[in-house]
Design a protein around this motif. Structure first.
Motif, short mmCIF file in Angstrom:
data_model
loop_
_atom_site.label_atom_id
_atom_site.label_comp_id
_atom_site.label_asym_id
_atom_site.label_seq_id
_atom_site.Cartn_x
_atom_site.Cartn_y
_atom_site.Cartn_z
N LEU A 149 0.83 -1.41 -0.04
CA LEU A 149 -0.08 -0.10 -0.02
C LEU A 149 0.96 1.20 0.19
CD1 LEU A 149 -3.12 -0.71 2.28
CD2 LEU A 149 -2.89 -0.38 -0.31
N LEU A 197 -5.13 5.28 -4.71
CA LEU A 197 -6.38 4.87 -4.12
C LEU A 197 -7.35 6.18 -3.56
CD1 LEU A 197 -5.59 1.67 -2.20
CD2 LEU A 197 -6.46 1.74 -4.62
N VAL A 207 -2.63 0.55 -10.88
CA VAL A 207 -3.69 -0.21 -9.67
C VAL A 207 -4.62 -1.22 -9.97
CG1 VAL A 207 -5.26 0.33 -7.81
CG2 VAL A 207 -3.41 2.15 -8.31
N GLN A 235 -2.97 -4.52 -10.44
CA GLN A 235 -2.54 -5.12 -8.93
C GLN A 235 -3.96 -5.69 -8.52
OE1 GLN A 235 0.47 -4.74 -7.44
NE2 GLN A 235 0.95 -4.00 -9.42
N LEU A 236 -5.02 -5.12 -8.94
CA LEU A 236 -6.26 -5.58 -8.49
C LEU A 236 -6.72 -7.10 -9.62
CD1 LEU A 236 -8.69 -2.80 -8.62
CD2 LEU A 236 -7.89 -4.18 -6.43
N LEU A 259 -8.53 -0.79 -0.57
CA LEU A 259 -8.27 -1.60 -1.75
C LEU A 259 -9.15 -2.88 -2.23
CD1 LEU A 259 -5.81 -2.33 -3.91
CD2 LEU A 259 -4.69 -3.57 -2.15
#
Length: 191
Positions: free
Chosen positions: A44, A51, A64, A67-68, A95
Motif C-alpha cells: 500500500l 487509491l 492499480v 494489482q487488482l 483496496l
C-alpha cells in the motif's frame, strides 16, 4: 508440467520499511521454498496514494488495476495489516473495496497481522477473517500474528514465529493445490 502457483502478498502497512511487509515476505518465501511459486508483493505504500479519492474501480489508474487483477487471479493470497485502532488499515479495506465481489470465491487466503503486543492477535479472527468470508474466500485455518518482539529491526527473529510461518505454509499448500486443480477443471466449462 504444471504452471507455478501465482502467490500474491498484499501488505496493508502504510510505512516502509515495515514489519508487516517483512512478515508477508517471510510467509511468501516459506511457500516458495515448498512449492513452485511466482510471488508478487503488493504494498500500500506504493499504490495507496492512487487509491485516494477513487470511488469506483473505473477511477483507478492502470497500475492499480493491474494489482487488482493480480489479486483476483492469484492461486494464493497472503494478506496482512498492522493492527490499527483494533482493525486493519483503512487503505487496506479501501483496496479490497475494489476487488470483484465474486472474484475470490474459493480462493485460499492466508491471513497475517502485526501489532505492538500479543493482545492484538485476535484482529485476524475478528477483522480479517470476516472480510474475506464476505468474498466467500477460503481463509486458511492458521493465521500468522507477530508482535514487535518477534523482529530484529525489520527481520523476523523469533524461532516460534518462524515455526508458525513454516506450519502455515505447509498446511496451506494442499488447499492451494486443491483450489488450483478445481479452477483448472472449471475453466473449460466457463469458456
Amino acid at each position: 508440467m504444471t504452471a507455478p502457483y501465482r502467490v500474491v502478498a498484499v501488505s496493508g502497512s502504510l510505512h516502509e520499511p515495515s514489519k508487516t511487509t517483512a512478515l508477508l515476505r517471510a510467509i511468501a518465501d516459506a511457500v516458495a521454498e515448498r512449492a513452485d511459486a511466482e510471488v508478487q508483493l503488493i504494498e500500500l505504500t506504493a499504490i495507496g496514494p492512487s487509491l485516494a479519492g477513487a470511488l469506483r474501480r473505473e477511477d483507478l489508474p492502470a497500475h492499480v488495476e493491474e494489482q487488482l487483477v493480480a489479486i483476483e487471479q492469484a492461486d494464493l493470497l497472503i494478506v496482512g495489516s498492522p493492527v490499527y485502532r483494533a482493525s486493519f488499515t483503512g487503505l487496506f479495506k479501501h483496496l479490497f473495496d475494489f476487488v470483484g465481489q465474486y472474484d475470490l470465491v474459493g480462493k485460499p487466503v492466508l491471513l497475517a497481522a502485526t501489532g505492538g503486543g500479543e493482545r492484538h492477535a485476535l484482529m485476524i479472527e475478528h477483522q480479517l477473517r470476516p472480510l474475506f468470508a464476505f468474498f466467500q474466500a477460503l481463509t486458511l485455518p492458521i493465521g500468522v500474528y507477530a508482535s514487535n518482539t518477534d523482529f530484529d529491526g525489520y527481520r523476523v527473529a523469533s524461532e516460534v514465529l518462524e515455526a508458525r510461518i513454516a506450519l502455515a505454509a505447509e498446511r496451506a499448500l494442499p488447499l492451494v493445490g486443491y483450489a488450483h486443480s478445481r479452477a483448472a477443471e472449471l475453466r473449460p466449462a466457463l469458456v
